[in-house]
Design a protein around this motif. Structure first.
Motif, mmCIF file in Angstrom:
data_model
loop_
_atom_site.group_PDB
_atom_site.id
_atom_site.type_symbol
_atom_site.label_atom_id
_atom_site.label_comp_id
_atom_site.label_asym_id
_atom_site.label_seq_id
_atom_site.Cartn_x
_atom_site.Cartn_y
_atom_site.Cartn_z
ATOM 1 N N ALA A 159 0.838 -1.199 0.000
ATOM 2 C CA ALA A 159 0.000 0.000 0.000
ATOM 3 C C ALA A 159 0.873 1.250 0.000
ATOM 4 C CB ALA A 159 -0.927 -0.006 1.214
ATOM 5 N N ALA A 160 1.956 1.217 0.783
ATOM 6 C CA ALA A 160 2.868 2.362 0.821
ATOM 7 C C ALA A 160 3.594 2.529 -0.510
ATOM 8 C CB ALA A 160 3.869 2.188 1.956
ATOM 9 N N VAL A 161 4.025 1.434 -1.104
ATOM 10 C CA VAL A 161 4.714 1.511 -2.395
ATOM 11 C C VAL A 161 3.760 2.022 -3.471
ATOM 12 C CG1 VAL A 161 5.811 0.142 -4.214
ATOM 13 C CG2 VAL A 161 6.420 -0.251 -1.811
ATOM 14 N N ALA A 162 2.515 1.539 -3.475
ATOM 15 C CA ALA A 162 1.530 2.025 -4.447
ATOM 16 C C ALA A 162 1.328 3.526 -4.299
ATOM 17 C CB ALA A 162 0.203 1.288 -4.270
ATOM 18 N N GLY A 163 1.274 3.998 -3.060
ATOM 19 C CA GLY A 163 1.148 5.436 -2.841
ATOM 20 C C GLY A 163 2.329 6.204 -3.381
ATOM 21 N N ALA A 164 3.536 5.667 -3.163
ATOM 22 C CA ALA A 164 4.735 6.317 -3.696
ATOM 23 C C ALA A 164 4.738 6.316 -5.225
ATOM 24 C CB ALA A 164 5.984 5.623 -3.164
ATOM 25 N N PHE A 165 4.153 5.269 -5.827
ATOM 26 C CA PHE A 165 4.042 5.175 -7.286
ATOM 27 C C PHE A 165 2.932 6.068 -7.853
ATOM 28 C CE2 PHE A 165 5.686 0.510 -7.745
ATOM 29 C CZ PHE A 165 6.961 0.931 -7.429
ATOM 30 N N ARG A 166 2.131 6.643 -6.972
ATOM 31 C CA ARG A 166 0.945 7.426 -7.364
ATOM 32 C C ARG A 166 -0.086 6.545 -8.047
ATOM 33 N NH1 ARG A 166 3.936 13.029 -9.499
ATOM 34 N NH2 ARG A 166 5.549 13.026 -7.876
ATOM 35 N N VAL A 177 3.774 4.725 -13.852
ATOM 36 C CA VAL A 177 4.110 5.199 -12.510
ATOM 37 C C VAL A 177 5.048 6.391 -12.611
ATOM 38 C CG1 VAL A 177 3.871 2.865 -11.563
ATOM 39 C CG2 VAL A 177 6.127 3.700 -12.205
ATOM 40 N N ARG A 178 4.987 7.230 -11.603
ATOM 41 C CA ARG A 178 5.928 8.343 -11.466
ATOM 42 C C ARG A 178 6.366 8.352 -10.014
ATOM 43 N NH1 ARG A 178 7.602 12.897 -14.104
ATOM 44 N NH2 ARG A 178 8.184 14.694 -12.820
ATOM 45 N N LEU A 179 7.664 8.333 -9.804
ATOM 46 C CA LEU A 179 8.215 8.194 -8.467
ATOM 47 C C LEU A 179 9.263 9.276 -8.231
ATOM 48 C CD1 LEU A 179 8.358 6.378 -5.906
ATOM 49 C CD2 LEU A 179 10.122 5.063 -7.081
ATOM 50 N N ASP A 182 14.422 11.721 -3.424
ATOM 51 C CA ASP A 182 15.265 12.894 -3.156
ATOM 52 C C ASP A 182 16.694 12.647 -3.622
ATOM 53 O OD1 ASP A 182 13.136 14.198 -2.015
ATOM 54 O OD2 ASP A 182 13.706 13.745 0.065
ATOM 55 N N GLY A 183 17.223 13.598 -4.373
ATOM 56 C CA GLY A 183 18.591 13.504 -4.852
ATOM 57 C C GLY A 183 18.747 12.827 -6.194
ATOM 58 N N LEU A 184 17.624 12.316 -6.775
ATOM 59 C CA LEU A 184 17.678 11.639 -8.066
ATOM 60 C C LEU A 184 16.695 12.283 -9.034
ATOM 61 C CD1 LEU A 184 17.762 7.891 -6.947
ATOM 62 C CD2 LEU A 184 19.704 9.367 -7.506
ATOM 63 N N PRO A 185 16.910 12.149 -10.337
ATOM 64 C CA PRO A 185 15.947 12.675 -11.310
ATOM 65 C C PRO A 185 14.603 11.965 -11.150
ATOM 66 C CG PRO A 185 18.034 12.113 -12.369
ATOM 67 C CD PRO A 185 18.094 11.551 -10.995
ATOM 68 N N PRO A 186 13.498 12.614 -11.526
ATOM 69 C CA PRO A 186 12.181 11.961 -11.455
ATOM 70 C C PRO A 186 12.174 10.656 -12.251
ATOM 71 C CG PRO A 186 11.951 14.304 -11.894
ATOM 72 C CD PRO A 186 13.413 13.994 -12.010
ATOM 73 N N ILE A 187 11.452 9.678 -11.744
ATOM 74 C CA ILE A 187 11.403 8.361 -12.370
ATOM 75 C C ILE A 187 10.029 8.169 -12.995
ATOM 76 C CG2 ILE A 187 11.461 5.875 -11.930
ATOM 77 C CD1 ILE A 187 13.416 6.581 -9.584
#
Length: 251
Positions: A159-166, A177-179, A182-187
């Protein structure tokens, strides 16, 4: 008393036998899809090693037939436990290859849990091998790992990972997915593996991201095992992903 086991998996790959050989029998090839960091001495009787989470396991190469067969075996421990790996390569028409994996050995008292974990884990890693050969042929991946012990139950973690994946709702293959880390380009990527409740994979134009839950019987560990094919500092990425895993809000 140890328990003897044998596990077999077959997969058809969109690659030539030579490409498959490079992926399963060389250190850089294994680093591009398998866990940890590997080294292989290219000869029968040579040494191979796998380093993960600060621990190195060594083995002896017991079969070396380029393009056909590669196998290694660890030295038995005091309790008689050992692991042996064998890869059998068979070329098919139109440039495809069937790879047969046979893992065998002796496991300890908790062998049922270990066996089920290996079965599920191999489904993820062989799926990652297929994705690597299909989407990143000829490129070498840098492995990036992070761990969060006692992260939570599978339902809580996913559930937490799905939230992070939007993603609203269950994670399914084919979802975009868009993730943000911090410190890395958008995924930006697509879910290419969804073996819940054990693993989830995301593929982008320059990486394969893998998220694995160890299971409640194995400590509820959230394991991140990524492979980067772009020019990115693996050490910096590993630090960023470890911070992401540590801060992931798991209810």
């Amino acid at each position: 008393m140890g328990h003897h086991f044998e596990l077999q998996k077959d997969i058809e790959l969109a690659a030539t036998p030579d490409q498959v050989w490079e992926a399963i029998a060389t250190g850089p090839g294994l680093d591009s899809w398998f866990m940890g960091r590997s080294e292989v001495e290219p000869r029968e009787g040579g040494r191979s090693s796998l380093t993960m989470a600060g621990h190195t396991e060594e083995a002896t190469v017991i079969a070396w037939e380029p393009g056909k067969r590669f196998a290694n075996r660890t030295t038995p421990g005091p309790d008689g436990g050992f692991l042996a790996m064998e890869y059998l390569i068979e070329g098919r028409d139109q440039g495809s290859t069937v790879l047969r994996l046979v893992q065998s050995g002796v496991l300890g008292d908790n062998w049922e849990t270990e066996y089920e974990a290996m079965k599920a884990g191999w489904d993820m890693y062989l799926g990652t091998l297929a994705a690597y050969l299909a989407h990143f042929p000829g490129r070498t991946g840098a492995p990036v790992a992070a761990f969060r012990p006692q992260a939570g139950t599978p339902d809580q973690v996913w559930a937490a990972v799905a939230g992070a994946f939007r993603i609203a709702g269950p994670i399914e293959e084919g979802q975009r997915v868009r993730l943000t880390v911090d410190g890395l380009p958008p995924i930006d990527g697509v879910v290419d593996l969804a073996g819940l409740p054990t693993y989830v994979g995301v593929r982008t134009d320059d990486a394969l991201y893998r998220f694995l839950h160890s299971g409640t019987d194995r400590g509820n560990v959230l394991v991140l095992g990524h492979h980067l094919y772009a020019d990115q500092d693996p050490a910096q990425a590993e630090q960023a992903w470890q911070a992401w895993a540590d801060k992931l809000p798991i209810a």
